[in-house]
Design an enzyme around this catalytic site. Structure first.
Site, PDB file in Angstrom:
ATOM      1  N   LYS A   1      83.177  88.534 -91.794  1.00 52.16           N
ATOM      2  CA  LYS A   1      83.157  89.476 -90.654  1.00 52.16           C
ATOM      3  C   LYS A   1      82.147  89.051 -89.614  1.00 52.16           C
ATOM      4  O   LYS A   1      82.308  89.313 -88.435  1.00 52.16           O
ATOM      5  CB  LYS A   1      82.736  90.866 -91.133  1.00 52.16           C
ATOM      6  CG  LYS A   1      83.701  91.561 -92.015  1.00 52.16           C
ATOM      7  CD  LYS A   1      83.137  92.952 -92.309  1.00 52.16           C
ATOM      8  CE  LYS A   1      83.246  93.310 -93.758  1.00 52.16           C
ATOM      9  NZ  LYS A   1      82.017  93.074 -94.528  1.00 52.16           N
TER      10      LYS A   1
ATOM     11  N   LYS B   1      83.192  80.336 -95.772  1.00 52.58           N
ATOM     12  CA  LYS B   1      84.099  81.433 -96.141  1.00 52.58           C
ATOM     13  C   LYS B   1      84.447  82.284 -94.919  1.00 52.58           C
ATOM     14  O   LYS B   1      83.649  82.376 -93.967  1.00 52.58           O
ATOM     15  CB  LYS B   1      83.524  82.278 -97.272  1.00 52.58           C
ATOM     16  CG  LYS B   1      82.475  83.263 -96.890  1.00 52.58           C
ATOM     17  CD  LYS B   1      82.289  84.319 -97.983  1.00 52.58           C
ATOM     18  CE  LYS B   1      81.321  85.368 -97.486  1.00 52.58           C
ATOM     19  NZ  LYS B   1      81.462  86.667 -98.040  1.00 52.58           N
TER      20      LYS B   1
ATOM     21  N   LYS C   1      72.067  83.774 -95.535  1.00 52.77           N
ATOM     22  CA  LYS C   1      72.013  84.787 -94.461  1.00 52.77           C
ATOM     23  C   LYS C   1      70.675  84.809 -93.739  1.00 52.77           C
ATOM     24  O   LYS C   1      70.611  85.212 -92.585  1.00 52.77           O
ATOM     25  CB  LYS C   1      72.344  86.177 -95.016  1.00 52.77           C
ATOM     26  CG  LYS C   1      73.810  86.319 -95.370  1.00 52.77           C
ATOM     27  CD  LYS C   1      74.254  87.760 -95.426  1.00 52.77           C
ATOM     28  CE  LYS C   1      75.757  87.833 -95.603  1.00 52.77           C
ATOM     29  NZ  LYS C   1      76.272  89.171 -95.695  1.00 52.77           N
TER      30      LYS C   1
HETATM   31  N1  AQP Z   1      86.373  85.055 -97.518  1.00 56.31           N
HETATM   32  C1  AQP Z   1      86.521  85.842 -98.572  1.00 56.31           C
HETATM   33  N2  AQP Z   1      87.398  85.501 -99.541  1.00 56.31           N
HETATM   34  C2  AQP Z   1      87.574  86.309-100.622  1.00 56.31           C
HETATM   35  N3  AQP Z   1      86.918  87.483-100.804  1.00 56.31           N
HETATM   36  C3  AQP Z   1      86.034  87.856 -99.851  1.00 56.31           C
HETATM   37  N4  AQP Z   1      85.224  88.935 -99.712  1.00 56.31           N
HETATM   38  C4  AQP Z   1      84.524  88.841 -98.546  1.00 56.31           C
HETATM   39  N5  AQP Z   1      84.862  87.716 -97.909  1.00 56.31           N
HETATM   40  C5  AQP Z   1      85.792  87.065 -98.696  1.00 56.31           C
HETATM   41  C6  AQP Z   1      85.143  90.020-100.683  1.00 56.31           C
HETATM   42  O1  AQP Z   1      85.251  91.247 -99.991  1.00 56.31           O
HETATM   43  C7  AQP Z   1      84.439  92.233-100.649  1.00 56.31           C
HETATM   44  C8  AQP Z   1      83.578  92.937 -99.650  1.00 56.31           C
HETATM   45  O2  AQP Z   1      82.672  92.044 -99.056  1.00 56.31           O
HETATM   46  P1  AQP Z   1      81.574  92.633 -98.063  1.00 56.31           P
HETATM   47  O3  AQP Z   1      82.161  92.949 -96.782  1.00 56.31           O
HETATM   48  O4  AQP Z   1      80.862  93.749 -98.687  1.00 56.31           O
HETATM   49  O5  AQP Z   1      80.527  91.496 -97.954  1.00 56.31           O
HETATM   50  P2  AQP Z   1      80.671  89.979 -97.764  1.00 56.31           P
HETATM   51  O6  AQP Z   1      81.160  89.320 -99.011  1.00 56.31           O
HETATM   52  O7  AQP Z   1      79.335  89.537 -97.255  1.00 56.31           O
HETATM   53  O8  AQP Z   1      81.820  89.839 -96.647  1.00 56.31           O
HETATM   54  P3  AQP Z   1      81.706  89.256 -95.224  1.00 56.31           P
HETATM   55  O9  AQP Z   1      83.005  89.361 -94.552  1.00 56.31           O
HETATM   56  O10 AQP Z   1      81.111  87.877 -95.300  1.00 56.31           O
HETATM   57  O11 AQP Z   1      80.731  90.262 -94.511  1.00 56.31           O
HETATM   58  P4  AQP Z   1      79.450  89.965 -93.661  1.00 56.31           P
HETATM   59  O12 AQP Z   1      79.863  88.934 -92.674  1.00 56.31           O
HETATM   60  O13 AQP Z   1      79.079  91.262 -93.074  1.00 56.31           O
HETATM   61  O14 AQP Z   1      78.428  89.447 -94.629  1.00 56.31           O
HETATM   62  C9  AQP Z   1      83.632  91.508-101.722  1.00 56.31           C
HETATM   63  O15 AQP Z   1      84.266  91.736-102.977  1.00 56.31           O
HETATM   64  C10 AQP Z   1      83.765  90.076-101.337  1.00 56.31           C
HETATM   65  O16 AQP Z   1      83.700  89.231-102.463  1.00 56.31           O
END
Ligand code: AQP
Length: 336
Positions: free
Chosen positions: A201, A198, A115
């Site tokens: 968001k 992956k 990140k």
């Molecule tokens: N691609 C994914 N596949 C499976 N599980 C996922 N999670 C996130 N993306 C995937 C799971 O969703 C929960 C919440 O995640 P988060 O929003 O708190 O943070 P993150 O993992 O950083 O998700 P994003 O979408 O990638 O958010 P941004 O872009 O804001 O950093 C967690 O249990 C995560 O494992």
């Protein structure tokens, strides 16, 4: 007694990865939990500001994530739904744990490396320290189980290490070592544009993900445009090696249909992507449209969502407060 804790950041539209990798598993755990189990599902707004946020949009995203939790099946009568910043104990325990977290442990965290990108010296302290706050989120409730996607496994290990370090340092058995619950098929859903990244968001391309707010036409378009390779679908699961896009789309189908990947591979063996994508679209729309509709209905009633968060915050503070008093006493802070 089981204490189950998990959360999602209100950093934008929740997507299929959040649903299949996390929230759907929370619902299953809620529905089979023992009567005395405690379940806490947090909207982790303090984590969200580790990257820049628009304050008005952040407030709205907190309501959207709350609505998504309920629309996916989290029942506010059985589970505590709240936003992190309304429980001061998260930030207070964060500091105590930060004072037990060697930099060497934090330097290993791969999410910070991803990140913070190329300009590490411009990255903020909060992004670096994020895993300690996440440990505080979990340990504040003395959680025993944490259902997350696979991408969070390393952070969970840090939470276990910090729990152990605290217990050893003060000679107590206060924190249980929280168990990660990482469930099968959908533990990591990948981007629709690049099977090696992956689904996220924060990906710039909205075509990389299926949002829980997408309608049927948008879902169809995104699946139709999803990256594939020129070969027909494979005959065995072993042939998915080095075919990340095929593996991801078949994996999404398997997760949505609640089937084993091998059975899905056998079902579509030798077929073209075009026909498979139509069936994947039908399945995705059938599963997601009830969630989307419920989210819209809930978001039209912000007073209801405010009430859920208010009650959740009261309940979470009620559990957190005595734990924090115990921690402050153990550390040696004087209190009136
Ligand atoms: N691609 C994914 N596949 C499976 N599980 C996922 N999670 C996130 N993306 C995937 C799971 O969703 C929960 C919440 O995640 P988060 O929003 O708190 O943070 P993150 O993992 O950083 O998700 P994003 O979408 O990638 O958010 P941004 O872009 O804001 O950093 C967690 O249990 C995560 O494992």
């Amino acid at each position: 007694m089981s204490i189950i804790f998990s959360g999602v950041q209100p950093t934008g539209n929740l997507h299929l990865g959040n649903y299949l990798g996390a929230i759907r598993n929370w619902v299953a755990m809620q529905n089979r939990a023992a009567v005395d189990a405690k379940l806490l599902f947090c909207v982790v707004d303090q984590h969200a500001i580790t990257v820049p946020q628009d304050p008005k949009q952040l407030r709205q995203s907190i309501l959207e994530v709350t609505a998504a939790y309920i629309a996916c099946g989290i029942d506010p009568k059985r589970s505590v739904i709240f936003n992190q910043s309304t429980v001061p104990g998260h930030a207070q325990l964060n500091w105590v744990l930060a004072c037990h977290a060697p930099l060497g442990w934090l330097n290993r965290m791969t999410q910070f490396k991803e990140k913070s990108g190329k300009h590490k010296d411009q990255a903020v302290l909060g992004l670096y320290a994020y895993p300690v706050l996440m440990a505080a989120d979990i340990l504040l409730y003395r959680a025993t189980h944490v259902p997350v996607g696979e991408d969070q496994k390393q952070h969970l290990e840090l939470a276990r290490d910090l729990a152990g370090a605290y217990n050893r340092h003060y000679g107590v058995e206060f924190f249980p070592l929280p168990e990660p619950i990482i469930l099968g098929q959908a533990a990591r859903i990948m981007s629709l544009r690049d099977g090696s990244k992956k689904m996220s968001k924060s990906d710039e391309s909205d075509y990389s993900r299926i949002n829980l707010t997408d309608d049927a036409d948008i879902i169809a378009l995104k699946i139709q445009k999803a990256k594939t390779d020129p070969l027909p679908l494979p005959g065995t699961a072993e042939e998915l090696a080095n075919r990340p896009e095929a593996e991801n789309l078949l994996g999404i189908y398997a997760a949505l249909a609640d089937q084993d990947i091998k059975a899905v591979v056998a079902q579509f063996a030798g077929q073209q992507f075009s026909g498979f994508k139509k069936q994947l679209t039908e399945l995705a729309v059938a599963q997601l449209s009830p969630i989307t509709q419920t989210m819209r209905r809930l978001l039209a009633d912000p007073q209801y969502l405010h009430g859920v968060l208010r009650d959740g915050s009261d309940a979470a503070n009620h559990i957190a407060q005595p734990n924090l008093v115990n921690i402050y006493d153990t550390v040696g802070f004087w209190r009136a």
